[in-house]
Design an enzyme around this catalytic site. Structure first.
Site, PDB file in Angstrom:
ATOM      1  N   ASP A  47     -43.301  -0.222  46.024  1.00 19.76           N
ATOM      2  CA  ASP A  47     -43.154  -1.754  45.092  1.00 19.76           C
ATOM      3  C   ASP A  47     -41.967  -1.108  44.311  1.00 19.76           C
ATOM      4  O   ASP A  47     -42.599  -0.497  43.318  1.00 19.76           O
ATOM      5  CB  ASP A  47     -43.935  -2.446  44.873  1.00 19.76           C
ATOM      6  CG  ASP A  47     -43.461  -3.918  43.867  1.00 19.76           C
ATOM      7  OD1 ASP A  47     -43.046  -4.815  45.153  1.00 19.76           O
ATOM      8  OD2 ASP A  47     -43.309  -3.843  42.781  1.00 19.76           O
ATOM      9  N   ARG A  48     -41.015  -2.209  44.313  1.00 22.47           N
ATOM     10  CA  ARG A  48     -39.942  -1.500  43.054  1.00 22.47           C
ATOM     11  C   ARG A  48     -40.206  -1.853  41.120  1.00 22.47           C
ATOM     12  O   ARG A  48     -39.976  -1.350  40.595  1.00 22.47           O
ATOM     13  CB  ARG A  48     -38.469  -2.264  43.696  1.00 22.47           C
ATOM     14  CG  ARG A  48     -37.915  -1.081  44.718  1.00 22.47           C
ATOM     15  CD  ARG A  48     -38.783  -0.660  46.008  1.00 22.47           C
ATOM     16  NE  ARG A  48     -38.635  -2.300  46.536  1.00 22.47           N
ATOM     17  CZ  ARG A  48     -39.600  -3.099  47.016  1.00 22.47           C
ATOM     18  NH1 ARG A  48     -40.539  -2.093  47.562  1.00 22.47           N
ATOM     19  NH2 ARG A  48     -39.878  -4.298  47.611  1.00 22.47           N
ATOM     20  N   CYS A  83     -32.372  -5.750  48.959  1.00 26.82           N
ATOM     21  CA  CYS A  83     -33.554  -6.136  47.752  1.00 26.82           C
ATOM     22  C   CYS A  83     -33.064  -5.535  46.589  1.00 26.82           C
ATOM     23  O   CYS A  83     -32.458  -4.293  46.231  1.00 26.82           O
ATOM     24  CB  CYS A  83     -34.283  -4.481  47.681  1.00 26.82           C
ATOM     25  SG  CYS A  83     -35.925  -4.253  46.821  1.00 26.82           S
ATOM     26  N   THR A  85     -34.662  -5.521  43.429  1.00 28.33           N
ATOM     27  CA  THR A  85     -35.094  -4.593  42.045  1.00 28.33           C
ATOM     28  C   THR A  85     -34.632  -3.148  41.870  1.00 28.33           C
ATOM     29  O   THR A  85     -34.162  -2.086  41.723  1.00 28.33           O
ATOM     30  CB  THR A  85     -36.300  -5.146  42.153  1.00 28.33           C
ATOM     31  OG1 THR A  85     -36.301  -6.327  41.796  1.00 28.33           O
ATOM     32  CG2 THR A  85     -36.654  -3.985  40.421  1.00 28.33           C
ATOM     33  N   THR A 125     -37.130 -10.967  39.525  1.00 28.74           N
ATOM     34  CA  THR A 125     -38.948  -9.745  39.938  1.00 28.74           C
ATOM     35  C   THR A 125     -38.468  -9.539  38.130  1.00 28.74           C
ATOM     36  O   THR A 125     -37.253  -9.549  37.931  1.00 28.74           O
ATOM     37  CB  THR A 125     -38.963  -7.761  40.243  1.00 28.74           C
ATOM     38  OG1 THR A 125     -38.361  -7.742  40.223  1.00 28.74           O
ATOM     39  CG2 THR A 125     -38.414  -9.422  42.146  1.00 28.74           C
ATOM     40  N   LYS A 165     -44.605 -12.984  49.547  1.00 31.97           N
ATOM     41  CA  LYS A 165     -44.717 -12.056  50.047  1.00 31.97           C
ATOM     42  C   LYS A 165     -46.366 -11.937  50.709  1.00 31.97           C
ATOM     43  O   LYS A 165     -46.551 -10.655  52.186  1.00 31.97           O
ATOM     44  CB  LYS A 165     -44.660 -10.826  48.769  1.00 31.97           C
ATOM     45  CG  LYS A 165     -42.993 -10.299  48.739  1.00 31.97           C
ATOM     46  CD  LYS A 165     -42.682  -9.211  47.793  1.00 31.97           C
ATOM     47  CE  LYS A 165     -42.129  -8.123  47.002  1.00 31.97           C
ATOM     48  NZ  LYS A 165     -41.613  -7.809  48.291  1.00 31.97           N
ATOM     49  N   CYS A 194     -33.488 -12.521  44.086  1.00 36.37           N
ATOM     50  CA  CYS A 194     -34.541 -11.729  44.143  1.00 36.37           C
ATOM     51  C   CYS A 194     -34.289 -12.102  45.992  1.00 36.37           C
ATOM     52  O   CYS A 194     -34.522 -12.879  46.093  1.00 36.37           O
ATOM     53  CB  CYS A 194     -36.139 -11.768  43.947  1.00 36.37           C
ATOM     54  SG  CYS A 194     -37.258 -11.282  45.412  1.00 36.37           S
TER      55      CYS A 194
END
Length: 240
Positions: A47-48, A83, A85, A125, A165, A194
């Site tokens: 996860d970023r 994505c 992030t 995010t 998610k 996002c």
């Protein structure tokens, strides 16, 4: 024929929607007129946001670099990562290969500038916010960046992680409250910053003055690979 490389799975449904948008936005009338795409779907990438907020967490950089090198070897002319992030690591992973990455934040800021937006509200995010990704990209274009307050940022994160998610239904009120807050602070346009939030626009009307960064990435990918864009998608900010 130019081939787009995609590092996907961050998250999986956002990647699926990104591919759908490429098909919908390409001005094609036969299968053969569509864009060749190589997708490496890697939801196992750490996860970023977790890594940005706590550097003791597993780094997403090595698997992103590995995927990029694989796409380069397979003949991709450029790479897209749906994505946002992950772009906190853009300088590192883009330096690892000889083909360009499409920078979703810079493309989004340019689209806002071209359409006369002076102030944009960003729903993204907490990792994206902490890394100042939109703040920096918008500042380069002279655009004021408006962020949610703490309570509304928590709502945005809940939309991303607890709803999309997790595969649960969207709680529309969380989106409305966060959107209303940045509008009251002067946002002329709301950016879905996002790629999970892009699914909100997929699932129901979001009203005027909303720009989906994932659509911007799809548009840039089509053009970068030399395919024609359907005229309806030259301007991506919603009008209704």
């Amino acid at each position: 024929m130019k081939t787009l490389g995609v590092i996907g799975g961050l998250g999986p449904m956002a990647t699926a929607y990104f591919l759908r948008r490429i098909v919908e936005m390409t001005d094609a009338w036969t299968d053969q007129e569509h864009l060749d795409v190589i997708v490496l779907n890697r939801p196992s990438i750490p996860d970023r946001t977790a890594y940005i907020l706590d550097r003791t967490k597993p780094s997403p950089l090595p698997p992103i670099v590995d995927a990029a090198k694989t796409l380069e070897q397979l003949g991709a002319c450029c790479i897209a990562i749906p994505c946002i992030t992950s772009h906190a690591l853009f300088s590192e992973f883009s330096a690892a290969v000889g083909i360009p990455f499409i920078h979703i934040l810079r493309e989004t800021a340019t689209h806002l500038k071209e359409n006369g937006v002076a102030a944009a509200g960003i729903l993204a995010t907490t990792g994206t916010v902490r890394a100042s990704l939109f703040q920096d990209a918008l500042a380069e274009q002279g655009i004021r960046c408006i962020l949610p307050d703490e309570a509304n940022q928590q709502r945005v994160m809940s939309l991303i992680y607890d709803d999309y998610k997790a595969g649960r239904p969207l709680e529309w009120e969380k989106f409305q409250l966060a959107s209303d807050f940045v509008r009251r602070q002067g946002a002329e346009c709301i950016v879905l910053g996002c790629t999970e939030l892009s699914l909100i626009k997929r699932d129901r009307p979001v009203g005027p003055g909303v720009l989906d960064a994932l659509d911007v990435l799809a548009r840039a990918s089509i053009k970068r690979c030399g395919k024609p864009l359907r005229p309806a998608y030259e301007q991506l900010i919603t009008r209704a």
